[in-house]
Write an enzyme that holds these catalytic residues in place. Structure first.
Site, PDB file in Angstrom:
ATOM      1  N   GLU A  38       0.822  -1.205   0.000  1.00 36.83           N
ATOM      2  CA  GLU A  38       0.000   0.000   0.000  1.00 36.83           C
ATOM      3  C   GLU A  38       0.866   1.270   0.000  1.00 36.83           C
ATOM      4  O   GLU A  38       1.781   1.400   0.820  1.00 36.83           O
ATOM      5  CB  GLU A  38      -0.945  -0.023   1.216  1.00 36.83           C
ATOM      6  CG  GLU A  38      -1.824   1.199   1.365  1.00 36.83           C
ATOM      7  CD  GLU A  38      -2.748   1.440   0.172  1.00 36.83           C
ATOM      8  OE1 GLU A  38      -3.305   0.464  -0.372  1.00 36.83           O
ATOM      9  OE2 GLU A  38      -2.902   2.614  -0.225  1.00 36.83           O
ATOM     10  N   THR A  87      -6.271   2.673  -5.059  1.00 36.93           N
ATOM     11  CA  THR A  87      -6.016   1.224  -4.948  1.00 36.93           C
ATOM     12  C   THR A  87      -6.781   0.433  -6.003  1.00 36.93           C
ATOM     13  O   THR A  87      -6.233  -0.455  -6.658  1.00 36.93           O
ATOM     14  CB  THR A  87      -6.434   0.698  -3.553  1.00 36.93           C
ATOM     15  OG1 THR A  87      -5.593   1.272  -2.566  1.00 36.93           O
ATOM     16  CG2 THR A  87      -6.311  -0.809  -3.480  1.00 36.93           C
ATOM     17  N   HIS A 204      -0.959   3.315   4.976  1.00 39.72           N
ATOM     18  CA  HIS A 204      -1.964   4.150   4.292  1.00 39.72           C
ATOM     19  C   HIS A 204      -2.030   5.523   4.950  1.00 39.72           C
ATOM     20  O   HIS A 204      -2.001   5.623   6.174  1.00 39.72           O
ATOM     21  CB  HIS A 204      -3.331   3.460   4.352  1.00 39.72           C
ATOM     22  CG  HIS A 204      -4.365   4.078   3.452  1.00 39.72           C
ATOM     23  ND1 HIS A 204      -4.899   5.324   3.672  1.00 39.72           N
ATOM     24  CD2 HIS A 204      -4.950   3.607   2.320  1.00 39.72           C
ATOM     25  CE1 HIS A 204      -5.768   5.599   2.706  1.00 39.72           C
ATOM     26  NE2 HIS A 204      -5.812   4.572   1.879  1.00 39.72           N
ATOM     27  N   ASP A 263       1.071   0.293  -5.059  1.00 40.52           N
ATOM     28  CA  ASP A 263      -0.157   0.618  -5.815  1.00 40.52           C
ATOM     29  C   ASP A 263      -0.167   2.059  -6.324  1.00 40.52           C
ATOM     30  O   ASP A 263      -0.688   2.343  -7.400  1.00 40.52           O
ATOM     31  CB  ASP A 263      -1.441   0.283  -5.031  1.00 40.52           C
ATOM     32  CG  ASP A 263      -1.627   1.083  -3.745  1.00 40.52           C
ATOM     33  OD1 ASP A 263      -0.640   1.621  -3.191  1.00 40.52           O
ATOM     34  OD2 ASP A 263      -2.789   1.148  -3.277  1.00 40.52           O
ATOM     35  N   HIS A 264       0.400   2.988  -5.560  1.00 40.53           N
ATOM     36  CA  HIS A 264       0.414   4.402  -5.963  1.00 40.53           C
ATOM     37  C   HIS A 264       1.270   5.171  -4.968  1.00 40.53           C
ATOM     38  O   HIS A 264       1.773   4.594  -4.006  1.00 40.53           O
ATOM     39  CB  HIS A 264      -1.004   4.991  -6.030  1.00 40.53           C
ATOM     40  CG  HIS A 264      -1.820   4.711  -4.798  1.00 40.53           C
ATOM     41  ND1 HIS A 264      -1.588   5.301  -3.583  1.00 40.53           N
ATOM     42  CD2 HIS A 264      -2.857   3.843  -4.587  1.00 40.53           C
ATOM     43  CE1 HIS A 264      -2.446   4.853  -2.693  1.00 40.53           C
ATOM     44  NE2 HIS A 264      -3.230   3.948  -3.255  1.00 40.53           N
TER      45      HIS A 264
HETATM   46  C1  GP9 Z   1      -9.201   0.082   1.347  1.00 42.61           C
HETATM   47  C2  GP9 Z   1      -7.820   0.172   0.802  1.00 42.61           C
HETATM   48  C3  GP9 Z   1      -7.395   1.599   0.549  1.00 42.61           C
HETATM   49  O1  GP9 Z   1      -9.846  -1.140   1.376  1.00 42.61           O
HETATM   50  O2  GP9 Z   1      -7.571  -0.721  -0.227  1.00 42.61           O
HETATM   51  O3  GP9 Z   1      -7.674   2.119  -0.700  1.00 42.61           O
HETATM   52  P1  GP9 Z   1      -7.083   3.553  -1.195  1.00 42.61           P
HETATM   53  O4  GP9 Z   1      -7.587   4.603  -0.223  1.00 42.61           O
HETATM   54  O5  GP9 Z   1      -5.588   3.473  -1.163  1.00 42.61           O
HETATM   55  O6  GP9 Z   1      -7.610   3.733  -2.570  1.00 42.61           O
HETATM   56 MN    MN Z   2      -4.012   2.366  -2.031  1.00 46.98          MN
END
Ligand code: GP9
Ligand code: MN
Length: 437
Positions: A38, A87, A204, A263-264
């Site tokens: 993440e 995500t 996150h 992911d980003h």
């Molecule tokens: C939530 C998680 C976060 O289930 O995958 O998503 P994001 O905020 O990074 O798009």
């Molecule tokens: Mn994410």
């Protein structure tokens, strides 16, 4: 309508990059374990944070060891390509080699109704794989529960499958160490070979972590988001290390390919001038090029038992992950509708599209109206006719790629074309109830 599919088919035929014969099938019949890191940016790899005594501390020692391992094909110039779907856009890219939409989240808007030709469906059809996604958050987040049925994902282990009691969770779900520990029992029981993805959450925004799990000293900038990013990244690193141990103990490790990707971005562009000094850069001269370069994310294919691992410098994006993985598994993609190309192919297209239409190639970085030399970071202030023609063509290529992807999603075009041998997906056959125990 149906005739729009013609443009897609001719793009895909022309764009196809044949597999490299050395790499094709090197992970044939193995289980696939995607480890979703993440908000993890490439700059964290091999990064050392300096404390107030001038001592250096490696933030992610385990991921660094995987990055340099001879069993790993690592990359240094892969960019995330997500839009507002964050995500879930990264999932759209790697499951389907399609971009998220220009506005909002594609999973939310069309994920629950469209026809897809996903990784899970291709692998089921050609190699009899089972598929699963595991995530310690409610299944409806990003409309995953509905979208995964359209993708033909057999098992979805969400919050209902985990101990989500109070102390176990942070804002976006189960803490990574607990999530990965609990997940092994589920993947162990999957019929093999399986295709799986484990989506972590602890790293996150805004990067909170309970005291008991803090084992890294935060950075000392005026921005706590930046400061704590290193702390949660270190926690994620430890969680991944523990997971590798579980994999080895379970016997799954040797016959799997473990793919780690970010992911980003985790630090947004608006904060990058504060981050700059930690990267040895001057905030005064920080510019659009620097922001673009920070959109790099890790991508590592760890294939136990191989010894030809190296650090690859090809440019690419998340859209390339599906054809790359299929070819490693020995599944050709000639007949599939994919917007990206195999990173290991001699014909791989190194033109990287950002979701907003900006472009990076090994030669140019096109940031809005600005043209930079990618290798030096120099702004090309008075571009020659030749440079203008070249960069116009790149903008054009990226805009074609994005708009074809958008038309596939907006008009649900894949219902009009099924490649030979691809089984039909039956979304109604998945309930995600009564899963493995
Ligand atoms: C939530 C998680 C976060 O289930 O995958 O998503 P994001 O905020 O990074 O798009
Ligand atoms: Mn994410």
């Amino acid at each position: 309508d149906e005739s729009d599919m013609d443009a897609v088919l001719s793009y895909v035929n022309e764009h196809y990059a044949a597999p490299d014969s050395e790499m094709f099938g090197i992970a044939e019949d193995r289980n696939v374990i995607y480890l979703h890191l993440e908000s993890f940016q490439q700059f964290l790899i091999d990064y050392q944070l300096e404390d107030e005594n001038g001592e250096l501390h490696e933030v992610t020692p385990f991921l660094n060891s995987i990055f340099h391992d001879q069993q790993t094909q690592s990359f240094t110039n892969i960019f995330h390509q997500v839009g507002q779907g964050k995500t879930s856009d990264s999932e759209m890219l790697l499951e389907n080699s399609l971009f998220g939409l220009p506005q909002g989240g594609a999973f939310t808007q069309v994920g629950g109704s469209n026809t897809f030709q996903s990784a899970a469906q291709i692998l089921r059809s050609k190699k009899d794989y089972t598929s699963a996604v595991l995530h310690g958050n409610v299944g409806s987040f990003w409309n995953r529960d509905n979208t995964y049925k359209q993708l033909g994902i057999d098992y979805f282990f969400d919050a209902d499958s985990y101990d989500m009691s109070e102390g176990n969770t942070l804002e976006y779900g189960l803490k990574d160490k607990l999530f990965l520990q609990e997940s092994v029992q589920y993947i162990e029981q999957l019929p093999q070979p399986f295709y799986s993805k484990l989506i972590t959450v602890s790293n996150h925004f805004p990067y909170p972590l309970d005291e008991a799990n803090v084992e890294f000293k935060a950075a000392q900038t005026p921005d706590d988001t930046i400061n704590n990013y290193f702390v949660t990244a270190h926690y994620l690193d430890q969680a991944i290390e523990e997971f590798f141990t579980y994999l080895k103990d379970s016997g799954l490790y040797d016959n799997s390919i473990i793919v780690l990707y970010g992911d980003h971005y985790g630090i947004s562009n608006s904060r990058n001038k504060t981050l700059a000094p930690l990267l040895g850069e001057d905030p005064e001269t920080w510019n659009g090029y620097d922001n673009d370069m920070l959109q790099r994310i890790p991508l590592m294919y760890h294939i136990p038992g191989t010894d030809n691992g190296k650090i690859n410098e090809q440019f690419g994006g998340q859209v390339d992950m599906l054809p790359t993985l299929m070819h490693l598994l020995g599944v050709d993609t000639k007949d599939n509708i994919m917007m990206g190309t195999d990173l290991f192919s001699a014909d791989h297209d190194e033109t990287v599209a950002f979701r907003n239409g900006d472009v990076v190639t090994p030669k140019y970085t096109l940031d809005g109206a600005d043209i930079y030399d990618t290798a030096t970071g120099q702004l090309i202030e008075e571009p020659s006719e030749e440079v203008l023609a070249e960069t116009e063509a790149l903008k054009e290529a990226v805009s074609t790629q994005l708009s074809l992807s958008d038309s596939i999603l907006h008009s649900d075009l894949l219902r009009f074309y099924t490649p030979e041998g691809l089984l039909e997906t039956d979304p109604a056959s998945y309930s995600y109830q009564n899963q493995l125990e």
